[in-house]
Design a protein around this motif. Structure first.
Motif, PDB file in Angstrom:
ATOM      1  N   PHE A   1     -41.292  25.076  -8.868  1.00  0.00           N
ATOM      2  CA  PHE A   1     -40.333  24.330  -9.511  1.00  0.00           C
ATOM      3  C   PHE A   1     -40.498  24.563 -11.079  1.00  0.00           C
ATOM      4  O   PHE A   1     -41.528  24.485 -11.492  1.00  0.00           O
TER       5      PHE A   1
ATOM      6  N   VAL B   1     -37.094  18.412  -2.274  1.00  0.00           N
ATOM      7  CA  VAL B   1     -36.366  18.985  -3.309  1.00  0.00           C
ATOM      8  C   VAL B   1     -35.106  18.071  -3.573  1.00  0.00           C
ATOM      9  O   VAL B   1     -34.466  18.135  -2.223  1.00  0.00           O
TER      10      VAL B   1
ATOM     11  N   PHE C   1     -38.608  15.695  -7.292  1.00  0.00           N
ATOM     12  CA  PHE C   1     -39.246  16.829  -6.608  1.00  0.00           C
ATOM     13  C   PHE C   1     -40.504  16.410  -6.245  1.00  0.00           C
ATOM     14  O   PHE C   1     -41.606  15.523  -6.863  1.00  0.00           O
TER      15      PHE C   1
ATOM     16  N   TRP D   1     -35.513  25.571  -8.671  1.00  0.00           N
ATOM     17  CA  TRP D   1     -36.308  25.753  -7.499  1.00  0.00           C
ATOM     18  C   TRP D   1     -36.247  27.055  -6.944  1.00  0.00           C
ATOM     19  O   TRP D   1     -35.361  27.389  -6.507  1.00  0.00           O
TER      20      TRP D   1
END
Length: 630
Positions: free
Chosen positions: A135, A44, A8, A128
């Protein structure tokens, strides 16, 4: 049960490399051999390996909500997912599967970060939320399922179920943390939240971490702790009655599965209690697995057979040579960082056996922590009674002097081995307990490390881990305090880590009903006198089980998974010990005082001292260093 990974970018800008994410995911293939998949968008990347247990035909991950704005990867089991689905459906949420994973997705939509308080189970997951640019990662209350994380050099937040997945990332440095080394040689494992590597962390049990795009990296937040809030006074009869009902409820909740299910059966109190309870909840015979040792001094399979026959289980037992040391190198790859619990060997073997018969196995882990079943609990309370008779100002110089001058007498009868006891009595409860559970006491570690390495420690000592937990303890009761310390250190760092890695190496899901958080909360509120009475640990648990199990099972001395380390290191592993401990790997690390390492080897192999535990720790550390350098 599964393996999860992810990358992330907190800035929300970077394109995640599919090849890197795929490599991280496949490094955990053993955790989920049934299927796997990836999801990527700007900033992501999520990966998942699946071991199918519930909703076999659907429930593949990464899994989304109905409009695709929320995506999850999840490792574990949520036992109340059907109740959550019913509640969330009533609130307008639309479900496309019958999996517990989807229940978490909608719980997060409905309750946000507070969703974890609604989950009953074992879990580690990452979510997410595209609309909120959030997140979110979480770990279950007791730390049954693992979650490792770090910030890579490129600024990305990376995570995985096992440390080996993170080590696959090309932007993660491998710098050994000196504080972690100090902790390992005290505890035999690296306690949460540290790992052996600087900058790589374990998310602590009962914690969450919420990262919002464009905002500074926050600290993890605790959402649960063992309460130890006393109940209203209970009679013995009332306590046993309610304990029986709560045990039955915990076990029943853990028996939900769409695949073959069974249980470990060692013949000890805890596993026998789980099997006896399971047998009362199903019409089908329970599948049970145990291992026997070919040396009667280490074998308790006769007791497992007794319980199996009593409850007419489908029992499977295999005999293991007590000199089963072929797994030494396997352990280094299994645990990724130094791990010195030698019972990892028989644990690996019983998981190997169980997987031949079932996909899910219930275990009795947690009984000793809940009900004060360890010998060290009795010893700590005996020491505490002595402490209560005189102030620290008297105890510290008196017992400190005795601990210094009294010889270390491994060869003597137990009642003459007073050095460790004197040293513990010169300390307060938490320090004394730390001293008692340390595999390598302070005085030994002081000699083990080189002067250069001690400089790197800057005065840091491993007690700081336990000391911090003691300062946050929700109870002043001495026995409850040391139970709390075990639940914050030993339980997640050793017991649950050992079982998770050994089981997932064989794609076996292990569930621990005695660590159901509702069960743990209630048991923690029982008075200490119902847990440890005189010299009898697990007093109320055993009383509750008297109608279900014989006295041979309930009241014989605790055995556990013993390994004959002392004889191994003087016999079949004699040369291996010398090559590993006196060879170049430890010497070149700069960590150790090699004169003292040589002294330990010589004194142990000559029979003058028993250094089996420190030698095992050094063997495991040497294996880790070799693997880390490869």
């Amino acid at each position: 049960m599964c393996g999860i990974v992810g990358i992330f970018d907190p800035r929300g800008e970077r394109q995640i490399e599919r090849q890197t994410l795929h490599a991280m995911n496949e490094r955990q293939h053993h955790r989920g051999p049934d299927e796997g998949d990836l999801y990527l968008e700007t900033g992501v990347g999520l990966g998942h390996r699946r071991l199918s247990v519930i909703d076999l035909s659907s429930g593949q991950q990464p899994l989304f909500n109905e409009d695709g704005s929320v995506v999850i990867v999840f490792n574990g089991e949520i036992y109340n997912f059907r109740e959550l689905m019913a509640e969330l459906s009533g609130r307008g949420h639309v479900f496309r599967t019958h999996s517990d994973t989807e229940a978490i997705v909608h719980a997060w939509e409905e309750w946000g970060e507070a969703c974890v308080s609604r989950l009953r189970g074992m879990f580690a997951f990452a979510i997410w939320g595209r609309n909120t640019k959030t997140f979110f990662v979480a770990r279950d209350r007791l730390g049954i399922k693992p979650l490792y994380y770090a910030l890579a050099d490129d600024g990305c937040f990376i995570f995985g179920s096992e440390l080996k997945a993170l080590l696959t990332h090309p932007e993660l440095k491998r710098a050994i943390d000196p504080f972690a080394v100090e902790e390992y040689f005290a505890y035999g494992y690296v306690p949460e939240p540290r790992t052996i590597y600087q900058g790589v962390h374990k998310l602590e049990p009962g914690h969450t971490l919420t990262i919002r795009v464009g905002q500074p990296m926050p600290k993890p937040q605790r959402y649960w702790d063992v309460p130890f809030q006393p109940h209203a006074p209970l009679s013995i009869d009332d306590a046993t009655r309610e304990l029986h009902e709560r045990l039955r409820d915990a076990v029943q909740s853990h028996m939900v599965a769409d695949v073959p299910l069974g249980a470990f059966l060692s013949g000890g109190v805890d596993s026998s209690a789980v099997v006896a309870t399971m047998a009362g909840l199903t019409k089908e015979p329970v599948n049970t697995c145990s291992i026997a040792f070919n040396d009667p001094a280490y074998d308790e399979s006769v007791y497992a057979t007794q319980v199996a026959e009593q409850y007419k289980t489908r029992h499977h037992c295999e005999t293991v040579d007590k000199d089963d040391y072929a797994l030494l190198d396997t352990l280094a790859d299994l645990y990724d960082e130094p791990f010195a619990d030698s019972s990892a060997i028989p644990t690996y073997r019983v998981c190997e056996l169980a997987r031949k018969r079932v996909t899910v196995a219930l275990s009795g882990d947690g009984g000793d922590e809940n009900f004060a079943g360890y010998r060290r609990h009795r010893l700590a309370m005996a020491e505490q009674r002595v402490r209560s008779t005189m102030p620290l100002a008297v105890r510290k110089p008196l017992f400190g002097l005795l601990g210094t001058v009294y010889p270390k007498a491994d060869w003597a009868p137990r009642f003459l081995r007073a050095k460790t006891t004197f040293e513990a009595l010169s300390r307060d409860l938490a320090e004394g307990y730390f001293h008692g559970v340390s595999v390598m006491p302070d005085r030994v570690r002081a000699r083990l490390f080189s002067p250069a390495f001690r400089t790197k420690l800057q005065g840091y000592g491993a007690f700081e881990v336990m000391g911090a937990h003691a300062a946050n303890s929700p109870t002043d009761d001495p026995l409850s305090t040391i139970q709390y310390l075990d639940m914050k250190t030993w339980l997640p760092g050793d017991i649950l880590t050992k079982v998770d890695r050994a089981s997932m190496a064989h794609a076996l899901e292990v569930r621990v009903p005695l660590l159901d958080h509702e069960f743990v909360e209630w048991v923690s509120g029982l008075p200490s006198s119902l847990k440890l009475r005189g010299q009898e640990g697990k007093y109320i648990f055993k009383k509750t089980l008297e109608s279900q199990l014989s006295n041979d099972i309930l009241y014989r001395d605790k055995m556990g998974f013993s390994i004959p380390l002392a004889s191994w290191f003087r016999g079949p592993l004699r040369q291996r010990v010398r090559e590993a401990l006196l060879g170049p790997v430890l010497a070149d690390s700069g960590i150790f005082n090699m004169e003292f390492v040589s002294e330990m080897v010589e004194q142990h192999q000559s029979g003058r001292r028993d250094y089996s535990a420190p030698i095992w720790m050094l063997l495991m550390f040497e294996a880790f260093l070799r693997k880390d350098a490869a």
